[in-house]
Design a protein around this motif. Structure first.
Motif, PDB file in Angstrom:
ATOM      1  N   HIS A   1       3.923 -11.810 -80.892  1.00  0.00           N
ATOM      2  CA  HIS A   1       4.467 -12.375 -82.136  1.00  0.00           C
ATOM      3  C   HIS A   1       5.946 -12.023 -82.289  1.00  0.00           C
TER       4      HIS A   1
ATOM      5  N   ASP B   1       1.758 -19.751 -85.134  1.00  0.00           N
ATOM      6  CA  ASP B   1       2.228 -18.399 -84.800  1.00  0.00           C
ATOM      7  C   ASP B   1       3.468 -18.541 -83.925  1.00  0.00           C
TER       8      ASP B   1
ATOM      9  N   HIS C   1      -2.750 -23.631 -82.248  1.00  0.00           N
ATOM     10  CA  HIS C   1      -3.016 -22.976 -80.955  1.00  0.00           C
ATOM     11  C   HIS C   1      -4.436 -22.447 -80.910  1.00  0.00           C
TER      12      HIS C   1
ATOM     13  N   HIS D   1      -5.899 -19.415 -80.373  1.00  0.00           N
ATOM     14  CA  HIS D   1      -6.434 -18.135 -80.854  1.00  0.00           C
ATOM     15  C   HIS D   1      -7.502 -18.381 -81.912  1.00  0.00           C
TER      16      HIS D   1
ATOM     17  N   HIS E   1       4.519 -17.741 -77.855  1.00  0.00           N
ATOM     18  CA  HIS E   1       3.361 -17.026 -78.397  1.00  0.00           C
ATOM     19  C   HIS E   1       2.130 -17.026 -77.488  1.00  0.00           C
TER      20      HIS E   1
ATOM     21  N   ASP F   1      -8.383 -16.961 -84.608  1.00  0.00           N
ATOM     22  CA  ASP F   1      -8.052 -16.908 -86.041  1.00  0.00           C
ATOM     23  C   ASP F   1      -7.409 -18.218 -86.503  1.00  0.00           C
ATOM     24  N   HIS F   2      -7.164 -19.138 -85.559  1.00  0.00           N
ATOM     25  CA  HIS F   2      -6.666 -20.478 -85.893  1.00  0.00           C
ATOM     26  C   HIS F   2      -7.658 -21.581 -85.516  1.00  0.00           C
TER      27      HIS F   2
HETATM   28 ZN   LIG Z   1      -1.954 -16.552 -82.382  1.00  0.00          ZN
END
Ligand SMILES: [Zn+2]
Length: 462
Positions: free
Chosen positions: A398, A183, A62, A64, A162, A66-67
């Motif tokens: 989450h 996530d 996805h 975000h 999510h 942090d990914h």
């Molecule tokens: Zn995420």
């Protein structure tokens, strides 16, 4: 199959998992940015640990950061393959990666101006050009449809709730099946549909553990928001909500529209959306209506009475305006962006309220405010805080620990091994214990950089 955990092993950011299939093809699952404290952020400047040009494919769970947020650096370092993801992930990643590149360039410019960098001239982690090249490599793939990211490998995305477009990833070579959760959303998310059942039986499961040691207690956050807004406008004030632009801003618009429709808020209460990124993200949400759990009527009316604030001069005028309004602006932790204009003008006035609807990192400006700071520094000035400050903690996107266990229970067969990733050490370990005790599956929390190889005999079929 060999799996190496290159990030998100002892933290919730920097998700990067390397997989080598039985026939030698290589895939990177996610390519996230490390975020938060400085020692974590400094990891963004280290090499990946795998030569980027040697990778055959990237699969993105996805959008975000942090990914996804290290993808431009991966491309700058020589990656030329495809980046597979769902169509909505591609659309949101374009917005997020371009914004991230802009912030990296700004940081470097500021460091050079201030002369406080050790590296002269300071260079950005990556540039807008790197981000554009990464976006050009993205190949949208319809969820639930099998595809081949590299010779000898098949893959499939399964919607995970999510965030718009978020999916779990199944990756299969001729011997083994890996399922990577990405996530996992919550089944009672206001905006997104619940995570779907993954139809593939994994030999190895990689599962996130952001809330591995916590349960969402269930305060009725929309009702609480309604009370705060009502009280504030009754005394002639306005409500400022510093919000994440992608996902959270759209959920808040939905909540405010519902409060208006039920009569808990006046139907004519003006709502301002002051964030170019949130405006773009809203358009993307409306272009993927079936991924959300909104009725046709709610989709049609999501933006009713919402004024998009276009330029910064309008923000300054609006910040000084008299009369009741709700203002949504980013960034979500008030670390930067247009929300600072409002914070400087509204925080000193007791008639106003400031409501943080998302997670606040300790030490950020938002974190200090929700901890009760009576003054804050904004754009070089000390600003007294006399407005009411609230924190809505219950709107997380989450799944909590029960939700994660429920998601694992729906897998069609028990995995041989579980690696618990993407959590603070205490959360990951708590989830590991629950997996062992309640599901009876062998689970481990891998160390950063650790590799796990599945032997030929390790298959669910034997
Ligand atoms: Zn995420």
């Amino acid at each position: 199959m060999l799996v190496q955990i290159l990030g998100a092993a002892d933290c919730v950011t920097g998700s990067r998992h390397f997989v080598r299939g039985a026939d030698g093809a290589t895939v990177l699952l996610d390519c996230g940015l490390f975020q938060g404290w400085k020692p974590l952020r400094e990891r963004n400047w280290l090499p990946l640990g795998i030569a980027p040009h040697s990778l055959d494919a990237v699969i993105l769970s996805h959008a975000h950061l942090d990914h996804s947020g290290w993808l431009p650096a991966l491309v700058r370092e020589g990656y030329r393959g495809r980046i597979w993801c769902s169509p909505a992930t591609r659309d949101l990643a374009e917005v997020l990666l371009l914004d991230s590149a802009h912030l990296q360039e700004e940081d470097a410019r500021r460091a050079n101006r201030g002369g406080w960098t050790r590296h002269l001239p300071a260079r950005p982690l990556y540039t807008r050009r790197d981000a554009i090249r990464a976006i050009e490599l993205m190949r949208p793939i319809t969820p639930l449809k099998a595809f081949s990211p590299a010779a000898g490998l098949t893959a499939r995305l399964t919607p995970a709730g999510h965030l718009l477009g978020a999916c779990s990833v199944t990756l299969r070579d001729r011997l083994h099946t890996l399922v990577y959760s990405g996530d996992i959303g919550r089944s009672d998310d206001l905006l997104m549909r619940p995570p779907q059942t993954v139809a593939d039986a994994p030999d190895l499961l990689l599962v996130e553990s952001t809330y591995g040691d916590r349960l969402h207690d269930a305060p009725d956050e929309p009702a609480r928001l309604g009370e705060i807004v009502r009280r504030t406008i009754d005394r002639g004030g306005s409500v400022l909500m510093p919000t994440f632009a992608v996902g959270r801003a759209q959920m808040l618009m939905l909540v405010l529209q519902r409060l208006k429709r039920s009569g808990e808020l006046p139907a004519g209460l003006p709502i301002y959306l002051d964030s170019p990124m949130a405006q773009a993200a809203t358009r993307i949400h409306l272009a993927h209506p079936r991924l959300m759990r909104l009725s046709q009527a709610e989709l049609r009316t999501l933006c009713d009475g919402v004024t998009a604030v276009e330029d910064a001069a309008d923000s300054r005028r609006l910040a000084r305006r008299k009369g009741a309004a709700v203002i949504l602006s980013s960034s979500g932790m008030a670390t930067g962006g247009r929300v600072l204009t409002y914070l400087a003008a509204m925080a000193p006035e007791p008639r106003h309220s400031i409501v943080f609807p998302g997670y606040q990192v300790a030490g950020s400006r938002g974190g200090r405010l929700v901890d009760g700071a009576r003054e804050i520094k904004v754009m070089g000035q000390i600003v007294p805080v006399r407005a009411e400050v609230h924190h809505l903690r219950g709107l997380s996107g989450h799944a909590d620990a029960n939700g994660l266990v429920a998601w694992m229970r729906q897998l069609p067969a028990p995995p041989r091994q579980v690696l618990v990733v993407h959590g603070e050490p205490s959360s990951s370990d708590a989830l590991r214990l629950r997996i062992e005790r309640e599901l009876g599956w062998p689970a481990r929390v891998p160390r950063p950089g650790e590799s796990v190889a599945l032997a030929v005999a390790d298959t669910t079929g034997d």
